[in-house]
Design an enzyme around this catalytic site. Sequence first.
Site, PDB file in Angstrom:
ATOM      1  N   LYS A  52      36.251  45.109  36.521  1.00  0.00           N
ATOM      2  CA  LYS A  52      35.888  44.933  35.157  1.00  0.00           C
ATOM      3  C   LYS A  52      36.093  43.523  34.716  1.00  0.00           C
ATOM      4  O   LYS A  52      35.534  43.026  33.567  1.00  0.00           O
ATOM      5  CB  LYS A  52      37.132  45.747  34.419  1.00  0.00           C
ATOM      6  CG  LYS A  52      36.822  47.257  34.539  1.00  0.00           C
ATOM      7  CD  LYS A  52      38.223  47.939  33.747  1.00  0.00           C
ATOM      8  CE  LYS A  52      39.206  48.367  34.743  1.00  0.00           C
ATOM      9  NZ  LYS A  52      40.237  49.181  33.907  1.00  0.00           N
ATOM     10  N   GLY A  53      36.614  42.734  35.562  1.00  0.00           N
ATOM     11  CA  GLY A  53      37.124  41.345  35.060  1.00  0.00           C
ATOM     12  C   GLY A  53      35.866  40.358  34.546  1.00  0.00           C
ATOM     13  O   GLY A  53      35.879  39.634  33.841  1.00  0.00           O
ATOM     14  N   GLU A 108      31.254  37.254  39.144  1.00  0.00           N
ATOM     15  CA  GLU A 108      32.640  37.247  39.420  1.00  0.00           C
ATOM     16  C   GLU A 108      33.624  36.796  38.349  1.00  0.00           C
ATOM     17  O   GLU A 108      33.092  35.555  37.724  1.00  0.00           O
ATOM     18  CB  GLU A 108      33.160  37.035  40.877  1.00  0.00           C
ATOM     19  CG  GLU A 108      34.414  36.934  41.141  1.00  0.00           C
ATOM     20  CD  GLU A 108      35.169  38.469  41.350  1.00  0.00           C
ATOM     21  OE1 GLU A 108      35.039  39.029  40.377  1.00  0.00           O
ATOM     22  OE2 GLU A 108      35.556  38.683  42.318  1.00  0.00           O
ATOM     23  N   ASP A 112      39.973  34.053  44.372  1.00  0.00           N
ATOM     24  CA  ASP A 112      41.214  33.868  45.030  1.00  0.00           C
ATOM     25  C   ASP A 112      41.090  33.586  46.291  1.00  0.00           C
ATOM     26  O   ASP A 112      40.725  32.584  46.840  1.00  0.00           O
ATOM     27  CB  ASP A 112      42.451  34.578  44.330  1.00  0.00           C
ATOM     28  CG  ASP A 112      43.381  34.108  44.768  1.00  0.00           C
ATOM     29  OD1 ASP A 112      43.724  33.126  45.239  1.00  0.00           O
ATOM     30  OD2 ASP A 112      44.525  34.869  44.484  1.00  0.00           O
ATOM     31  N   LYS A 140      39.702  29.427  42.638  1.00  0.00           N
ATOM     32  CA  LYS A 140      40.912  28.919  43.129  1.00  0.00           C
ATOM     33  C   LYS A 140      40.688  27.850  44.376  1.00  0.00           C
ATOM     34  O   LYS A 140      41.688  27.260  44.824  1.00  0.00           O
ATOM     35  CB  LYS A 140      41.788  29.953  43.063  1.00  0.00           C
ATOM     36  CG  LYS A 140      42.494  30.498  41.910  1.00  0.00           C
ATOM     37  CD  LYS A 140      43.683  31.204  41.916  1.00  0.00           C
ATOM     38  CE  LYS A 140      44.130  31.754  40.457  1.00  0.00           C
ATOM     39  NZ  LYS A 140      45.142  32.984  40.708  1.00  0.00           N
ATOM     40  N   PHE A 161      48.544  32.133  37.623  1.00  0.00           N
ATOM     41  CA  PHE A 161      47.800  33.263  37.469  1.00  0.00           C
ATOM     42  C   PHE A 161      47.386  33.415  35.928  1.00  0.00           C
ATOM     43  O   PHE A 161      48.073  32.831  34.872  1.00  0.00           O
ATOM     44  CB  PHE A 161      49.167  34.522  37.336  1.00  0.00           C
ATOM     45  CG  PHE A 161      48.340  35.929  37.478  1.00  0.00           C
ATOM     46  CD1 PHE A 161      47.676  36.381  38.758  1.00  0.00           C
ATOM     47  CD2 PHE A 161      47.928  36.774  36.429  1.00  0.00           C
ATOM     48  CE1 PHE A 161      47.047  37.590  38.703  1.00  0.00           C
ATOM     49  CE2 PHE A 161      47.130  37.803  36.297  1.00  0.00           C
ATOM     50  CZ  PHE A 161      46.868  38.361  37.608  1.00  0.00           C
ATOM     51  N   ASP A 168      42.787  40.089  33.751  1.00  0.00           N
ATOM     52  CA  ASP A 168      43.579  40.926  33.280  1.00  0.00           C
ATOM     53  C   ASP A 168      45.077  40.579  34.067  1.00  0.00           C
ATOM     54  O   ASP A 168      45.141  40.004  35.238  1.00  0.00           O
ATOM     55  CB  ASP A 168      43.512  42.421  33.499  1.00  0.00           C
ATOM     56  CG  ASP A 168      43.713  42.985  34.827  1.00  0.00           C
ATOM     57  OD1 ASP A 168      42.845  41.994  35.754  1.00  0.00           O
ATOM     58  OD2 ASP A 168      44.262  43.902  35.364  1.00  0.00           O
ATOM     59  N   ARG A 174      42.811  41.260  28.754  1.00  0.00           N
ATOM     60  CA  ARG A 174      41.339  40.969  28.893  1.00  0.00           C
ATOM     61  C   ARG A 174      40.721  40.605  27.661  1.00  0.00           C
ATOM     62  O   ARG A 174      39.831  39.695  27.572  1.00  0.00           O
ATOM     63  CB  ARG A 174      40.635  42.391  29.189  1.00  0.00           C
ATOM     64  CG  ARG A 174      40.983  42.545  30.736  1.00  0.00           C
ATOM     65  CD  ARG A 174      40.219  43.583  31.284  1.00  0.00           C
ATOM     66  NE  ARG A 174      40.535  44.555  32.169  1.00  0.00           N
ATOM     67  CZ  ARG A 174      40.604  44.275  33.689  1.00  0.00           C
ATOM     68  NH1 ARG A 174      39.711  42.938  33.963  1.00  0.00           N
ATOM     69  NH2 ARG A 174      40.925  45.019  34.560  1.00  0.00           N
TER      70      ARG A 174
END
Length: 183
Positions: A52-53, A108, A112, A140, A161, A168, A174
């Site tokens: 969902k990001g 995306e 990470d 990252k 983070f 999220d 979000r």
Amino acid sequence: MSSAISDPRLRGRDVKRIVHDAEEIAARVGELGAEITAAYPDGELLVLGLLKGSFIFLSDLVRQISRPLQVDFLAAASYGDAMVSSGTVRLVYDPKTDLAGKHVLLVEDIIDSGRTLSRLVDLLSARNPRSLEICTLLDKHHATELQYRARFVGFDAPNEFLVGYGLDHAEEFRHLPFIASLQ
Ligand code: IMP
Ligand code: MG
């Protein structure tokens, strides 16, 4: 920027700092849209958002791409709500659109380890797209497992983070219009 962020959307959670505010994000997304438009002078373009990001980033991004395109989604869930991604990827929605002969741009939220993406790139390559590239809002730069680098990167991300603008923590935050660090 201010470290004492008081926002009703945060449920009292402490946010260390705003990493990118809404204005900065909008400016960068505009630049990315122009870059992507220039990178695809011909052919069919399919923008594939990883749910969902990517949902907020993708919806802003496609409106900054000045050429014909189609949109579809892919949902790969990693297990649990851990702040460190687990590395286990499960496909819960597979795009119905035919990829063969199309330029596919996989969108995306953040890279990470790159585990999520390398699985997906292998899976999508097998469907014979004309090209397959990655666009990520945040990178990252840890992605030792990602054999394919993202061609389009919004921002280099700190090793913290991050939440907001689609990202999220345990399905919360979000909807923040900015990107903030929880640590
Ligand atoms: P990777 O597979 O290790 O590259 O992790 C990528 C996925 O983990 C992203 O699509 C996010 O869902 C999640 N993730 C990694 N870092 C963060 C972060 O800082 N905030 C929120 N989600 C993250
Ligand atoms: Mg996530």
